[in-house]
Design an enzyme around this catalytic site. Structure first.
Site, PDB file in Angstrom:
ATOM      1  N   TYR A 126      65.020  63.601  33.494  1.00 37.91           N
ATOM      2  CA  TYR A 126      63.871  63.448  34.392  1.00 37.91           C
ATOM      3  C   TYR A 126      63.079  64.765  34.488  1.00 37.91           C
ATOM      4  CZ  TYR A 126      61.000  63.060  38.551  1.00 37.91           C
ATOM      5  OH  TYR A 126      59.945  63.106  39.426  1.00 37.91           O
ATOM      6  N   ARG A 133      54.924  66.335  31.370  1.00 36.85           N
ATOM      7  CA  ARG A 133      53.715  65.823  32.035  1.00 36.85           C
ATOM      8  C   ARG A 133      52.906  66.968  32.622  1.00 36.85           C
ATOM      9  NH1 ARG A 133      54.733  61.672  36.896  1.00 36.85           N
ATOM     10  NH2 ARG A 133      55.958  63.471  37.566  1.00 36.85           N
ATOM     11  N   TYR A 184      57.437  70.096  46.060  1.00 45.68           N
ATOM     12  CA  TYR A 184      58.897  70.063  46.138  1.00 45.68           C
ATOM     13  C   TYR A 184      59.451  71.442  45.809  1.00 45.68           C
ATOM     14  CZ  TYR A 184      59.577  64.894  46.256  1.00 45.68           C
ATOM     15  OH  TYR A 184      59.610  63.578  46.607  1.00 45.68           O
ATOM     16  N   ARG A 197      51.260  60.291  46.141  1.00 50.55           N
ATOM     17  CA  ARG A 197      52.023  59.179  46.739  1.00 50.55           C
ATOM     18  C   ARG A 197      51.294  57.855  46.574  1.00 50.55           C
ATOM     19  NH1 ARG A 197      57.129  60.954  46.860  1.00 50.55           N
ATOM     20  NH2 ARG A 197      57.187  63.020  47.799  1.00 50.55           N
ATOM     21  N   GLU A 293      63.928  51.717  44.865  1.00 51.32           N
ATOM     22  CA  GLU A 293      62.575  52.271  44.933  1.00 51.32           C
ATOM     23  C   GLU A 293      61.607  51.091  44.997  1.00 51.32           C
ATOM     24  OE1 GLU A 293      61.740  55.947  42.671  1.00 51.32           O
ATOM     25  OE2 GLU A 293      60.163  54.766  41.701  1.00 51.32           O
TER      26      GLU A 293
HETATM   27  C1  3EB Z   1      60.420  60.837  44.855  1.00 55.10           C
HETATM   28  O1  3EB Z   1      59.878  60.420  45.869  1.00 55.10           O
HETATM   29  C2  3EB Z   1      61.136  59.827  43.992  1.00 55.10           C
HETATM   30  O2  3EB Z   1      57.868  61.840  38.833  1.00 55.10           O
HETATM   31  O3  3EB Z   1      56.331  60.330  38.580  1.00 55.10           O
HETATM   32  C3  3EB Z   1      58.889  58.544  42.457  1.00 55.10           C
HETATM   33  C4  3EB Z   1      57.673  58.199  41.853  1.00 55.10           C
HETATM   34  C5  3EB Z   1      59.601  59.608  41.959  1.00 55.10           C
HETATM   35  C6  3EB Z   1      57.181  58.933  40.772  1.00 55.10           C
HETATM   36  C7  3EB Z   1      57.345  60.772  39.148  1.00 55.10           C
HETATM   37  C8  3EB Z   1      59.100  60.335  40.875  1.00 55.10           C
HETATM   38  C9  3EB Z   1      57.898  59.998  40.283  1.00 55.10           C
HETATM   39  O4  3EB Z   1      60.409  62.025  44.536  1.00 55.10           O
HETATM   40  C10 3EB Z   1      60.923  60.010  42.549  1.00 55.10           C
END
Ligand code: 3EB
Length: 313
Positions: A126, A133, A184, A197, A293
């Site tokens: 991941y 990206r 993050y 989001r 999810e």
């Molecule tokens: C999170 O909230 C969960 O890296 O594109 C959710 C949606 C998550 C997209 C991405 C990662 C991605 O961090 C992980």
């Protein structure tokens, strides 16, 4: 105007902007995840006549595309033996296709690849995806303009990316219950994930990213599927409420649920709200402790009124 997608077992009668069958197969348009319960695919209605083609780029990248003149759907499938490089190239090809075809605004992407949680620390697949990206976006897209996204693990080899782009810009929406992913802290990876989001498209369609049981930046309720579902649902509802402040009242038009442990899909059914079409898919969420999810599309009522799907709700 972008119309909400519909979950369906069959491709639509008239040519859609995109028809995405769920399950394994050769086509780059497939969502390579097993359906646990629900419809067999998702279609995105076209506003006008659809054209389609394939774009070849250096190093063997081919992007399949479909457009109704207002929006562009892209599908790309490639080997992923080096996932970071594969991702950078895939996104390089996607951004080049957006430029070439004249749809500069990336609204939403979906990313599917196998063994998403394999590897420790920075070697985790991941994280390699996230770095690739980020390298492709660097200098071209900045925080606040990132697309909504899903990154989910499947069983099929290769990297599959689906992307939706527009001629008009969309607004990135963040969830006040969560830290923006691009902020993050480094414990989740040296490079933070480049996604929003949700994005609110012109016309009032909210494209909600893969949404999990994360508060701030931390996973909540490890091991508790029901509690994770409820937390993720609150995150999703929060995004819908923020969209309603901008675009007026609306409703969720469809949900995808990604579930890590496929035999547990019945536990999900009790929690799903009535009246919203859904499909539960077998998928691995990027953090090991996350079991479920959610993602969905919310449409303002004014956008629904002019949508070809208004009658079927
Ligand atoms: C999170 O909230 C969960 O890296 O594109 C959710 C949606 C998550 C997209 C991405 C990662 C991605 O961090 C992980």
């Amino acid at each position: 105007m972008l119309a909400a997608p519909s979950l369906s077992d069959d491709p639509p009668p008239s040519p859609p902007l995109a028809w995405l069958p769920f399950g394994h197969g050769e086509s780059p348009w497939r969502v390579p995840l097993r359906v646990l319960t629900g419809a067999g695919g998702e279609y995105w209605p076209a506003a006008r006549v659809v054209t389609s083609g394939e774009h070849g780029f250096g190093q063997g990248e081919t992007v399949a595309w479909r457009s109704d003149g207002e929006h562009l759907f892209l599908a790309l499938r490639r080997p992923d033996e080096s996932l970071e490089e594969a991702t950078e190239r895939a996104y390089g090809a996607i951004l080049a296709a957006l430029d070439a075809l004249g749809f500069p605004h990336l609204l939403r992407t979906w990313n599917y690849f196998s063994r998403i949680g394999e590897g420790e620390g920075e070697a985790e697949r991941y994280r390699a995806f996230v770095r690739g990206r980020a390298r492709a976006f660097a200098g071209r897209l900045e925080a606040g303009r990132y697309p909504a996204a899903t990154a989910i693990g499947g069983r099929e080899p290769g990297l599959i990316v689906h992307a939706l782009a527009a001629r008009d810009p969309a607004m990135g929406i963040e969830n006040p219950r969560q830290l923006p992913a691009w902020r993050y802290p480094p414990r989740y990876g040296r490079v933070p994930p480049a996604f929003s989001r949700a994005t609110l498209a012109a016309g009032g369609l909210l494209l909600i990213s893969g949404t999990a049981s994360v508060i701030g930046h931390e996973s909540r309720h490890p091991g508790d599927l029901t509690a994770q579902f409820k937390e993720a649902w609150r995150n999703l509802e929060t995004l819908c409420a923020l969209a309603a402040e901008r675009a007026g009242p609306g409703r969720l038009r469809g949900l995808r649920v990604y579930l890590r442990e496929q035999e547990r899909w019945r536990e999900i059914l009790a929690h799903l709200p009535r009246g919203i079409p859904f499909t539960v898919l077998h998928g691995e969420i990027c953090r090991r402790e996350l079991l479920v999810e959610l993602e969905g599309v919310w449409a303002s009522l004014s956008s629904a009124a002019s949508s070809p799907l208004a009658a079927d709700g």
